[in-house]
Design a protein around this motif. Structure first.
Motif, PDB file in Angstrom:
ATOM      1  N   ARG A 298      -2.087  -5.672  -1.685  1.00 11.87           N
ATOM      2  CA  ARG A 298      -1.830  -4.484  -2.364  1.00 11.87           C
ATOM      3  C   ARG A 298      -2.213  -3.117  -1.268  1.00 11.87           C
ATOM      4  NH1 ARG A 298      -7.233  -6.285  -3.196  1.00 11.87           N
ATOM      5  NH2 ARG A 298      -8.971  -5.042  -3.096  1.00 11.87           N
ATOM      6  N   PHE A 299      -2.813  -3.491  -0.250  1.00 10.56           N
ATOM      7  CA  PHE A 299      -3.077  -2.556   0.646  1.00 10.56           C
ATOM      8  C   PHE A 299      -1.766  -1.863   1.453  1.00 10.56           C
ATOM      9  CE2 PHE A 299      -7.388  -4.957   0.983  1.00 10.56           C
ATOM     10  CZ  PHE A 299      -8.021  -3.904   0.168  1.00 10.56           C
ATOM     11  N   ALA A 300      -0.860  -2.768   1.561  1.00 11.50           N
ATOM     12  CA  ALA A 300       0.526  -2.514   2.310  1.00 11.50           C
ATOM     13  C   ALA A 300       1.600  -3.415   2.124  1.00 11.50           C
ATOM     14  CB  ALA A 300       0.226  -2.241   3.837  1.00 11.50           C
ATOM     15  N   GLY A 301       2.737  -2.872   2.246  1.00 11.47           N
ATOM     16  CA  GLY A 301       3.948  -3.766   2.559  1.00 11.47           C
ATOM     17  C   GLY A 301       4.245  -3.888   4.037  1.00 11.47           C
ATOM     18  N   VAL A 302       5.119  -4.468   4.354  1.00  9.75           N
ATOM     19  CA  VAL A 302       5.726  -4.785   5.777  1.00  9.75           C
ATOM     20  C   VAL A 302       6.396  -3.355   6.298  1.00  9.75           C
ATOM     21  CG1 VAL A 302       6.993  -6.168   7.591  1.00  9.75           C
ATOM     22  CG2 VAL A 302       5.639  -7.079   5.545  1.00  9.75           C
ATOM     23  N   ASP A 303       5.760  -2.878   7.112  1.00  9.69           N
ATOM     24  CA  ASP A 303       6.602  -1.511   7.590  1.00  9.69           C
ATOM     25  C   ASP A 303       7.351  -1.844   8.935  1.00  9.69           C
ATOM     26  OD1 ASP A 303       7.383   0.706   9.018  1.00  9.69           O
ATOM     27  OD2 ASP A 303       5.517   1.848   8.447  1.00  9.69           O
ATOM     28  N   PHE A 304       8.601  -2.134   8.510  1.00 13.95           N
ATOM     29  CA  PHE A 304       9.731  -2.859   9.678  1.00 13.95           C
ATOM     30  C   PHE A 304       9.953  -1.817  10.692  1.00 13.95           C
ATOM     31  CE2 PHE A 304      10.427  -5.602   6.104  1.00 13.95           C
ATOM     32  CZ  PHE A 304      10.654  -6.692   6.762  1.00 13.95           C
ATOM     33  N   ASP A 305       9.298  -0.495  10.394  1.00 16.32           N
ATOM     34  CA  ASP A 305       9.741   0.503  11.554  1.00 16.32           C
ATOM     35  C   ASP A 305       8.700   0.802  12.281  1.00 16.32           C
ATOM     36  OD1 ASP A 305      12.310   1.092  10.408  1.00 16.32           O
ATOM     37  OD2 ASP A 305      11.457   2.433   9.077  1.00 16.32           O
ATOM     38  N   ASP A 306       7.627   0.173  12.172  1.00 16.72           N
ATOM     39  CA  ASP A 306       6.229   0.302  12.904  1.00 16.72           C
ATOM     40  C   ASP A 306       5.459  -0.925  12.799  1.00 16.72           C
ATOM     41  OD1 ASP A 306       4.588   1.297  14.885  1.00 16.72           O
ATOM     42  OD2 ASP A 306       3.602   2.828  13.710  1.00 16.72           O
ATOM     43  N   LEU A 307       5.795  -1.973  12.892  1.00 17.08           N
ATOM     44  CA  LEU A 307       4.918  -3.173  12.478  1.00 17.08           C
ATOM     45  C   LEU A 307       3.661  -3.387  13.600  1.00 17.08           C
ATOM     46  CD1 LEU A 307       7.819  -6.085  12.893  1.00 17.08           C
ATOM     47  CD2 LEU A 307       6.585  -5.303  10.954  1.00 17.08           C
ATOM     48  N   ASN A 308       3.773  -2.741  14.737  1.00 13.97           N
ATOM     49  CA  ASN A 308       2.359  -2.816  15.637  1.00 13.97           C
ATOM     50  C   ASN A 308       1.731  -1.473  15.912  1.00 13.97           C
ATOM     51  OD1 ASN A 308       2.680  -5.592  16.362  1.00 13.97           O
ATOM     52  ND2 ASN A 308       4.715  -4.877  17.064  1.00 13.97           N
ATOM     53  N   PHE A 309       1.863  -0.485  14.822  1.00 13.68           N
ATOM     54  CA  PHE A 309       1.126   0.681  14.770  1.00 13.68           C
ATOM     55  C   PHE A 309       1.242   1.539  16.111  1.00 13.68           C
ATOM     56  CE2 PHE A 309      -0.607  -1.786  11.357  1.00 13.68           C
ATOM     57  CZ  PHE A 309      -0.914  -0.766  10.368  1.00 13.68           C
ATOM     58  N   GLU A 310       2.369   1.639  16.464  1.00 11.47           N
ATOM     59  CA  GLU A 310       2.389   2.449  17.865  1.00 11.47           C
ATOM     60  C   GLU A 310       2.693   3.778  17.480  1.00 11.47           C
ATOM     61  OE1 GLU A 310       4.621  -1.170  20.297  1.00 11.47           O
ATOM     62  OE2 GLU A 310       5.923  -0.407  18.552  1.00 11.47           O
ATOM     63  N   HIS A 311       3.255   4.001  16.113  1.00 11.05           N
ATOM     64  CA  HIS A 311       3.638   5.449  15.980  1.00 11.05           C
ATOM     65  C   HIS A 311       2.816   6.040  14.697  1.00 11.05           C
ATOM     66  CE1 HIS A 311       6.959   4.982  18.557  1.00 11.05           C
ATOM     67  NE2 HIS A 311       7.257   3.806  17.933  1.00 11.05           N
ATOM     68  N   ARG A 312       1.943   5.242  13.984  1.00  7.79           N
ATOM     69  CA  ARG A 312       0.985   5.507  12.977  1.00  7.79           C
ATOM     70  C   ARG A 312      -0.402   5.504  13.373  1.00  7.79           C
ATOM     71  NH1 ARG A 312       1.697   0.727   8.649  1.00  7.79           N
ATOM     72  NH2 ARG A 312       2.722  -0.826  10.135  1.00  7.79           N
ATOM     73  N   THR A 313      -1.124   5.901  13.058  1.00  5.99           N
ATOM     74  CA  THR A 313      -2.523   5.839  13.084  1.00  5.99           C
ATOM     75  C   THR A 313      -2.910   4.450  12.544  1.00  5.99           C
ATOM     76  OG1 THR A 313      -3.207   8.008  12.532  1.00  5.99           O
ATOM     77  CG2 THR A 313      -5.035   6.686  12.298  1.00  5.99           C
ATOM     78  N   TYR A 314      -3.796   3.624  13.197  1.00  9.87           N
ATOM     79  CA  TYR A 314      -4.392   2.272  12.642  1.00  9.87           C
ATOM     80  C   TYR A 314      -5.410   2.197  11.906  1.00  9.87           C
ATOM     81  CZ  TYR A 314      -6.349  -2.122  13.079  1.00  9.87           C
ATOM     82  OH  TYR A 314      -6.530  -3.822  12.656  1.00  9.87           O
ATOM     83  N   GLU A 315      -5.097   1.575  10.669  1.00 11.84           N
ATOM     84  CA  GLU A 315      -6.176   1.487   9.688  1.00 11.84           C
ATOM     85  C   GLU A 315      -6.446   0.098   9.443  1.00 11.84           C
ATOM     86  OE1 GLU A 315      -5.509   3.672   6.224  1.00 11.84           O
ATOM     87  OE2 GLU A 315      -4.982   5.681   7.276  1.00 11.84           O
TER      88      GLU A 315
END
Length: 328
Positions: free
Chosen positions: A164-181
């Motif tokens: 429920r927290f998240a789907g798969v972000d194919f554009d940023d799988l490794n949190f290189e461009h978004r804040t890590y949570e």
């Protein structure tokens, strides 16, 4: 978006059923099972119960000595070194198993981490995605010949209501461009686990390989929640004022014995012959979450179900292709 057929079977079991109850009457003599994380928590209970039914048990472990000590309760269990963050160790484990010439009847991808601080493997991949999904992807694909040789294998992948927290972000799988949570990363990895079972089943069924994703429930006393603030667990109603786990299977708050039940059922039940690629909980196939009950499902813990995005064949196929590139 198409989804898998999530039709409950009315299995005769439920949220409070235990792994021992599920395995009754099932003979696994001559079957070989690999259980990752099979030396603690629900993995240890899974290994123990499969062994009581006659299966040969192999437990890959990063801490071999700790595993051997824990598995004294599982006579005859084999322990081999494997670190899901180390691709070379995964290949080495798989090569050794394949060299033994044994078929692999049951592969339980049980090991995992939850809501950890940001960490990366040597390749730069985010650790929850790397351990929970990519390591198991590599292990499963390397062991594929042994699964085919079983002429009727099952792969069980441990997912979670954390989808429920998240789907798969194919554009940023490794949190290189978004804040890590931590919980966002956990949710992505658990959605990946569910999608992986869908695609393993699609690719494997012509070879007799069927796959299932499992939500085991919330089992507080396994070490999985060690990175979560106890105050958060108390606020969620998972711990009492004394810090002890609250048991309420209907709210998914289970014992280790109850938590292993759905895994064991998916690995062994004749009711699932000819089926696969589905998400299971409370010892049954769970229904799809519908748009009208998604909000209640996401904020509560008594409504069963799986989000459509976690069992979408198109996303599952894309994830497989991406995972192949990442683990090449």
């Amino acid at each position: 978006m198409t989804t898998t057929a999530q039709q409950p079977l009315n299995s005769g079991f439920g949220a409070a059923s235990t792994a021992e109850e599920v395995i009754k009457g099932i003979d696994l003599t001559g079957k070989v099972a690999i259980v990752t994380g099979g030396y603690s928590g629900i993995g240890l209970e899974t290994a123990r119960v499969l062994r009581t039914a006659g299966a040969e048990i192999v437990v890959p472990a990063r801490d071999v000595e700790r595993a051997r000590t824990a598995l004294e309760a599982v006579p005859g269990a084999e322990v081999e070194y494997l670190d899901l963050l180390d691709p070379a160790s995964i290949d080495s484990f798989a090569e050794k198993f394949l060299a033994s010439g044994r078929p692999l009847h049951l592969l339980v991808n049980n090991a995992g981490i939850m809501a950890t601080p940001l960490a990366r493997d040597a390749r730069g991949y985010e650790a929850q995605f790397a351990i929970n999904h990519l390591g198991h992807f590599q292990l499963t694909t390397r062991l594929w010949p042994a699964l085919v040789a079983a002429k009727g294998a099952r792969v069980v992948v441990l997912s979670s209501r954390g989808i429920r927290f998240a789907g798969v972000d194919f554009d940023d799988l490794n949190f290189e461009h978004r804040t890590y949570e931590p919980f966002l990363a956990y949710g992505q990895s658990k959605t990946a686990n569910a999608l992986f079972a869908v695609e393993v089943d699609r690719r494997g069924k012509e070879h007799g390989i069927r796959a299932f994703a499992v939500h085991p429930g919330l089992i507080i006393d396994t070490g999985l929640v060690k990175h979560i603030d106890p105050a958060m667990l108390r606020a969620a109603g998972a711990l009492d004022s004394a810090g002890e786990p609250i048991r309420d299977p209907e709210r998914q708050m289970k014992t280790v014995q109850q938590g292993a039940a759905t895994t064991v059922w998916c690995a062994t039940s004749p009711r699932l012959d000819g089926l696969g690629g589905v998400y299971c909980e409370n010892v049954d196939i769970t229904p799809l979450v519908t748009p009208e009950n998604e909000a209640a499902w996401a904020t509560g813990d008594t409504i069963p179900g799986v989000l459509p995005r976690a069992v979408a064949p198109e996303a599952a196929a894309r994830l497989w292709e991406v995972s192949e590139r990442l683990t090449a």
